[in-house]
Each structure stands twice: as C-alpha cells, then as structure tokens.
Design a protein around this motif. Structure first.
Motif, PDB file in Angstrom:
ATOM      1  N   CYS A   1       0.861  -1.181   0.000  1.00  0.00           N
ATOM      2  CA  CYS A   1       0.000   0.000   0.000  1.00  0.00           C
ATOM      3  C   CYS A   1       0.897   1.229   0.000  1.00  0.00           C
TER       4      CYS A   1
ATOM      5  N   LEU B   1      -8.248  -3.717   2.894  1.00  0.00           N
ATOM      6  CA  LEU B   1      -7.377  -4.856   2.607  1.00  0.00           C
ATOM      7  C   LEU B   1      -7.553  -5.993   3.592  1.00  0.00           C
TER       8      LEU B   1
ATOM      9  N   TYR C   1      -1.636  -1.337  -3.991  1.00  0.00           N
ATOM     10  CA  TYR C   1      -2.812  -0.495  -3.798  1.00  0.00           C
ATOM     11  C   TYR C   1      -2.340   0.892  -3.355  1.00  0.00           C
TER      12      TYR C   1
ATOM     13  N   SER D   1       0.023   0.180  -9.691  1.00  0.00           N
ATOM     14  CA  SER D   1      -1.107  -0.064  -8.793  1.00  0.00           C
ATOM     15  C   SER D   1      -2.259  -0.764  -9.506  1.00  0.00           C
TER      16      SER D   1
ATOM     17  N   LEU E   1      -5.196  -0.873  -7.774  1.00  0.00           N
ATOM     18  CA  LEU E   1      -6.302  -0.077  -7.259  1.00  0.00           C
ATOM     19  C   LEU E   1      -5.766   1.257  -6.768  1.00  0.00           C
TER      20      LEU E   1
END
Length: 313
Positions: A8, A24, A113, A139, A141
């Motif tokens: 992330c 997540l 992400y 990424s 997302l």
C-alpha cells in the motif's frame, strides 16, 4: 506454499492506514494466521495494540529505505513465518526500488494499492506530478479519497490511465462515499451517433475509450491524427496516432488504436489525416485481448495542428 505480499503506497496522510484496516484486511483472500505488517511511515491514523492483537498482526517499523533489503526480508520469513505480508510504503520513496528488491523465494507479490488525498490532488498534479504518477504506475487499485466539490477527477483520471490503463480508479467524497463517474466529465458529447473529437482532446478520448468502450460502441468518431503502420501490419490496416505527454517533457509517446478497411489504405508515414471511423471493441489481430478497433469510413489530409503534442490536463 507461497506467501502473498501486498503493498500500500501513497503520500503522508493520504489514507494508507485506513485502506489497510478497512479494506485490505477485510478481504476474503487474507489467510488465517500471522500477518506481518511492515510500516514505513507513520501518519495521523495509527494501529492500536488492541487492533493488532485482534487481527493477529505483528508490526515492524522501518525508518529508512536502506533497512529494506534481502537480509531483512529473509529474517522476517525465518522469525515470523507469516501467512501474508503487508508493506505500508513511504510515498516519498520510489516504488520501483521496492519492487526490484530480492525477496524470499516463497514470497509472491499479489497487489499494489495506492491512496491519494483528494484535497491536495491539484497541488500534487501541478508541483509533484512526476512523483505522484510514478508511485501509481504499478497499482491495481487507486483510491482518491476526501474529494471536495470541484476536484478535477477527469484530469487526474486521464493522467493516470494513459500510464496505467488497467488500474481500477475510485473517487470518494469528503463523506467517504464513492463518486460515480459521469459523462459530463468529458469535453465532447457522447450521446449522439457521431462524436467529434477536437485535436486537443485526442488523449482524453484515447484513455476514455479504453476504459469505457460502451460509450462509443458502433458510433462514428471523427478526429485528427498521424498515419502510422507498424512493421508486419496488413495493408488494409494502420494506426492513427498522436504524441501524448504522459507525465513530463521527457516522456512523450505515440498512442492510437488500430484502424481497418476493406481495401489497402494508402498514405505516407507521418501524414496528418482527418479520420472518420466506426468504433468497435474486439480483438485487433488473431490473438490477444479485446480492445478498441476502428473501421475506416473516410479520411482526408489536413494541416498539422498548431500543437502536435497532446497534454492530458
């Protein structure tokens, strides 16, 4: 058995911790057992010990990127045997540096992400555009949260999608609710059977057509582009392209969709043409994934636009 690794990333206070906790860690693919959380940056949102204990999470804090190396990851595997690994990465560090590190052979990257603070989005695009887009190119997302009214959603979407067209992009309002995309974000009308795309809007159309082909399906599109035929392409096909600035002056690339006709298409490489074509969505060749494909209706020579580079903002 492989150990999944989730990354992330995002700038400070962009909502990384919230994404980890609320999204997540609530997914079905999070396996029972120990989750090793490698925290590379601390923001306003924190992980309470109560939360860590309830989720069987072990937290390791990293102060400098140099601490992330093959020996560190090897010791993590040896000492913790995690069911999965979550790396909350520092957005000021280059993501490619993290992705290029050597990990234990049983570890496998499962997803990247990213989060972006909508309240500072415009400032980042104007002053730190290259750094912002760089961290989002891998990424799966991207969540742009806390978007105030008037946020340039379409501008950011274009800037991201031309670099990473497969990314899922979600905008959230200041109330935390997802903002649904609208046709009104586009600079041209897609409601009719014929769509006129101004020379300066080619990049917008290119990105949106990939992401929302249903808006253009079976319709006639008209635009200005340069003629190009890749080596090995049949004579009844070519690619009308434009030069697009993807993130900075040093990153200019040609983009376009294949165009077909019933007969051979004659042109000189680099000719500027006004194209009228029917938009379809299918395999461009005998193999590969589906994508936008154009069927030529008519073309005619035109003068080169005053600005041959397409800017996405």
């Amino acid at each position: 058995m492989k150990t999944p690794v989730f990354i992330c990333t995002g700038f400070l206070d962009s909502g990384k911790t919230t994404l980890v906790k609320d999204t997540l860690m609530n997914q079905d693919w999070i396996a029972p057992g120990l989750t090793l959380l490698i925290l590379c940056e601390e923001g306003e949102e924190e992980y309470s010990q109560e939360y860590l204990d309830s989720r069987e999470i072990t937290l390791l804090k990293i102060e400098e990127f140099q601490q992330l190396n093959s020996s560190f990851f090897k010791n993590c595997e040896k000492n913790y045997h995690p069911a999965q690994v979550v790396i909350e990465y520092n957005g000021m560090w280059k993501l490619m540096d993290l992705l290029s590190l050597k990990y234990p052979r049983t570890w496998e990257l499962q997803g990247v992400y990213s989060t972006v603070n909508g309240m500072t989005l415009d400032m980042y695009l104007k002053n730190m555009r290259n750094m912002l887009i760089e961290q989002l190119t891998e990424s799966e997302l991207v969540v742009v949260n806390r978007c105030p009214e008037g946020t340039d959603r379409s501008g950011f979407r274009r800037a991201l999608k031309v670099q990473n067209p497969m990314a899922q992009l979600i905008f959230e309002g200041t109330d935390g609710r997802i903002i649904q995309p609208s046709e009104e974000d586009l600079p041209y009308d897609v409601k009719g059977d014929k769509i006129h795309i101004a020379p300066e809007d080619f990049g917008i159309w290119y990105v949106d057509a990939f992401d929302h082909p249903e808006l253009y399906l079976h319709k006639e599109v008209e635009f200005v582009a340069q003629a190009f035929r890749p080596k090995g392409m049949k004579e009844n096909m070519f690619v009308p392209v434009r030069k697009i600035m993807t993130c900075c002056a040093d990153d200019l690339r040609f983009y376009g969709y294949p165009c077909k006709a019933d007969q051979p298409i004659e042109f000189k490489k680099g000719d500027w043409l006004k194209i009228r074509a029917r938009f379809e969505y299918e395999q461009a060749v005998s193999f590969g994934n589906e994508q936008p494909v154009l069927y030529l209706i008519d073309m005619e020579p035109v003068e080169k636009p005053e600005e041959d580079i397409v800017y996405l903002m």
